[in-house]
Design an enzyme around this catalytic site. Structure first.
Site, mmCIF file in Angstrom:
data_model
loop_
_atom_site.group_PDB
_atom_site.id
_atom_site.type_symbol
_atom_site.label_atom_id
_atom_site.label_comp_id
_atom_site.label_asym_id
_atom_site.label_seq_id
_atom_site.Cartn_x
_atom_site.Cartn_y
_atom_site.Cartn_z
ATOM 1 N N GLU A 1 81.747 77.992 52.805
ATOM 2 C CA GLU A 1 81.407 76.580 53.012
ATOM 3 C C GLU A 1 81.929 76.068 54.353
ATOM 4 O O GLU A 1 81.350 75.162 54.948
ATOM 5 C CB GLU A 1 81.973 75.721 51.876
ATOM 6 C CG GLU A 1 83.488 75.640 51.835
ATOM 7 C CD GLU A 1 84.001 74.753 50.706
ATOM 8 O OE1 GLU A 1 83.289 74.622 49.708
ATOM 9 O OE2 GLU A 1 85.099 74.202 50.844
ATOM 10 N N ASP B 1 86.792 70.833 40.351
ATOM 11 C CA ASP B 1 87.120 70.797 41.782
ATOM 12 C C ASP B 1 88.197 69.753 42.091
ATOM 13 O O ASP B 1 88.563 68.933 41.242
ATOM 14 C CB ASP B 1 85.842 70.475 42.559
ATOM 15 C CG ASP B 1 85.867 71.002 43.979
ATOM 16 O OD1 ASP B 1 86.938 71.404 44.461
ATOM 17 O OD2 ASP B 1 84.794 71.010 44.612
#
Length: 661
Positions: free
Chosen positions: A467, A412
């Site tokens: 998200e 990430d």
């Protein structure tokens, strides 16, 4: 499907042209697309689809570090036309094999450089190549995409900046649907970018085989108000930790050039996908076709599948005798849930280790115990890591955790696509493959074909995923969710992370961190598991939520994440989408709508002969008020049937069709 290969090469003698300009044409195999290259004081390209002007004359060039412009007053040495018609296998994709048919023109220019042009039936592509000794510096690249009219475009502006740096972002963008002339000056957009050519036709700008080179952003055209121009991040000169929670590796200073690279190489493809109707965009293979084949000789260990994910649901489980959180007991609960529902993986997101030292594991987590516990239940464990953390100890981390039995990493906070980062993405994937580790890239630019070259990369973010509903009340997600299959998904798989069990109408939706919900209906969420390409597909909600909704969970668990065949059924960008996919003998059908309720007809003519049983999840009669309302039914069908399905506001449907042998 049988493999076939047919190639014809014709050497073309270039005749002297009037006015010192030479124009070469390349047509698609079906004759509908005509790509023209004009070589004069500058090199420009243009494209027509039948009588529709797709790209107006647009200058292209590459400027070297010594000031030489590859494209100014270029002299053609020779040009060679060829045609290719073949099929290649795609083991981790939306179909088992891809037909690769195109016409090609290879042009060599004086000065050890050239151009390769390709015309497919569904688009065109060009790339530069050089044949120079040693290393060369690329000062700049000129890539222009001019349009003859002020067409409507779907502009994914760079928005989520890191420390106000346009070239460092999360690559998560909704679309501004505006005329090309209204593109905001000095702003950047990411690709794919879609342009409405009118009369049903669309053109999408993409790039492919991005290797050792920065990614292409798009900005307001320099040659006309109806155009777009490529722009590229310069090579990092100085870097430091920064950004969100100091997890980004920020660029504090850049060089004057965009790349230093091998002098003898092919450069990335600049491509235009052309569709005659919206639905054709749902089953396009351009990026796959333009990308290098797999570099993994034996890919049998690469296992796509679904993942029980912790972060979106905030580790929020209930009815247990321990404190839920980032601890061993919680993850055993996730593993038990995954095993019961035949979910292949569980991912441990942030918090299992120190953020910048992956070898320092939280005292609340027993990784070895979890790996063993999962192995006994046929559930693999994956680990989250920031790009910076894993890059500091790449071999050590991969070696140690692969030996322990970890199946892969979710990497990430990449948030860059300059040359250095692009090269790192390839290097990490190659290293991971050496340790037989899967990769899911997050905080990542759009896929550009590296997933074909390294199929252990099972997913990418580069999308404004579910998200965002945890904190964003204003975004129109159903509109976005019915846009990305036609635009972002052209580049490749996307980790949208669907699966919300708390579903809300437009009026009732609100952000929540620990009890997050989705915009739209339950059936809308289930349909995403068919519509969205994701060889590593997340299940975003908590095990507790899924076990309370076991009927929906059992349905999701039966949907595979890769397929043998894809059929685009219907759709219109930003309004609705319907896709059918086949795995072995079973068909999976999914449909989504925006906030407008609509009735759709699903033509089952894609089925073979015989009788079938269809398990259908669709919006309930009261889904307009209670978005969790759905109806499940099992009916008998044949390939002569047409199903009429009502979708509520923000609704959808999902169907599994099995043959009755």
């Amino acid at each position: 499907m049988n493999k076939f290969f047919f190639r014809v090469i014709v050497f073309t003698v270039l005749l002297p042209a009037l006015g010192n300009a030479q124009t070469l044409h390349l047509k698609s195999p079906n004759g509908k697309i005509d790509m023209a290259l004009e070589n004069g004081a500058k090199i420009s390209w243009s494209v027509k689809h039948e009588n529709t002007a797709v790209i107006a004359p647009s200058v292209i060039s590459i400027t070297l570090g010594n000031g030489l412009v590859l494209g100014n007053n270029a002299k053609i040495i020779d040009a060679k036309k060829s045609s290719v018609n073949t099929v290649f296998n795609t083991p981790v994709y939306k179909k088992k094999a891809v037909v690769d048919e195109y016409s090609q023109l290879t042009i060599n220019f004086k000065g050890d450089f050239g151009l390769i042009l390709r015309a497919y039936n569904d688009g065109i592509a060009y790339r530069f190549f050089t044949k120079k000794k040693g290393e060369i510096t690329i000062e700049a690249e000129e890539a222009n995409f001019n349009f003859s009219k002020d067409h409507k475009a779907y502009i994914p502006y760079v928005r989520d900046l890191r420390e106000n740096n346009q070239y460092i972002s999360a690559f998560e963008s909704t679309y501004d649907e505006i005329p090309l002339s209204k593109f905001v000056q000095d702003s950047l957009a990411i690709s794919p970018l879609l342009v409405d050519l009118e009369n049903g036709k669309k053109a999408a700008i993409v790039e492919a085989e991005l290797v050792d080179y920065p990614g292409m952003f798009l900005t307001k055209g320099k040659q006309g108000q109806h155009g777009l121009s490529g722009t590229f991040a310069h090579y990092p000169k100085a870097e430091r930790l920064g950004g969100f929670n100091k997890m980004n590796y920020m660029v504090s200073d850049r060089e004057t050039y965009i790349a230093k690279t091998n002098g003898s190489r092919n450069f990335p493809w600049r491509a235009i996908i052309i569709s005659e109707n919206d639905k054709d965009l749902l089953n396009n293979d351009m990026v796959q076709k333009l990308s290098a084949p797999s570099q993994i000789a034996d890919a049998s260990w690469i296992k796509p599948g679904k993942v029980a994910w912790d972060w979106w649901n905030d580790w929020n489980i209930s009815g247990v005798d321990f404190k839920a959180g980032i601890n061993t007991d919680t993850y055993k609960y996730y593993i038990d849930f995954a095993a019961k529902n035949h979910i292949e993986y569980v991912v441990l997101d942030e918090g299992w280790s120190e953020e910048t030292d992956l070898l320092k594991i939280s005292p609340n987590i027993n990784i070895k115990e979890l790996i063993s516990y999962g192995k006994q239940r046929n559930v693999g464990i994956m680990l989250w890591a920031s790009w910076y953390a894993i890059n500091q100890m790449l071999d050590d981390a991969f070696s140690q955790y692969s030996k322990m039995g970890i199946k892969g990493f979710k990497i990430d906070f990449i948030d860059r696509d300059d040359q250095k980062m692009v090269s790192s993405i390839y290097n990490m994937a190659k290293k991971a493959a050496g340790y037989k580790l899967l990769v899911d890239y997050h905080g990542m630019y759009k896929p550009t074909g590296v997933q074909r070259t390294y199929p252990n990369i099972l997913n990418f973010e580069g999308v404004k995923g579910l998200e965002n509903t945890k904190w964003t009340p204003k975004d129109d997600m159903p509109h976005y969710e019915t846009s990305i299959p036609f635009i972002r998904m052209l580049a490749g798989p996307m980790d949208y992370t669907p699966g919300a069990m708390r579903n809300a109408t437009k009026a009732d939706f609100r952000p929540s961190n620990s009890m997050p919900m989705s915009q739209g209906t339950r059936s809308h969420q289930l349909a995403m598991y068919v519509v969205y390409e994701a060889p590593l597909q997340m299940m975003a909600d908590s095990p507790t939520a899924y076990m309370k909704e076991q009927e929906s969970t059992s349905f999701i668990s039966k949907i595979p994440t890769t397929f043998d065949e894809t059929v685009a059924l219907d759709g219109k960008v930003g309004e609705y989408v319907a896709v059918a996919r086949k795995k072995e003998d079973t068909w999976y059908v999914g449909g989504l709508t925006n906030w407008s309720a609509r009735t759709t007809t699903v033509d089952l003519s894609f089925l073979g002969k015989g009788k079938y049983s269809a398990e259908i999840f669709k919006d309930g009669m009261n889904a307009d008020k209670d978005a969790t309302d759905y109806k499940r039914e099992i009916i008998k069908v044949t390939n002569t049937d047409k199903l009429t399905i009502n979708m509520a506001n923000g609704g959808g449907f999902a169907i599994i069709i099995n043959s009755e042998k």
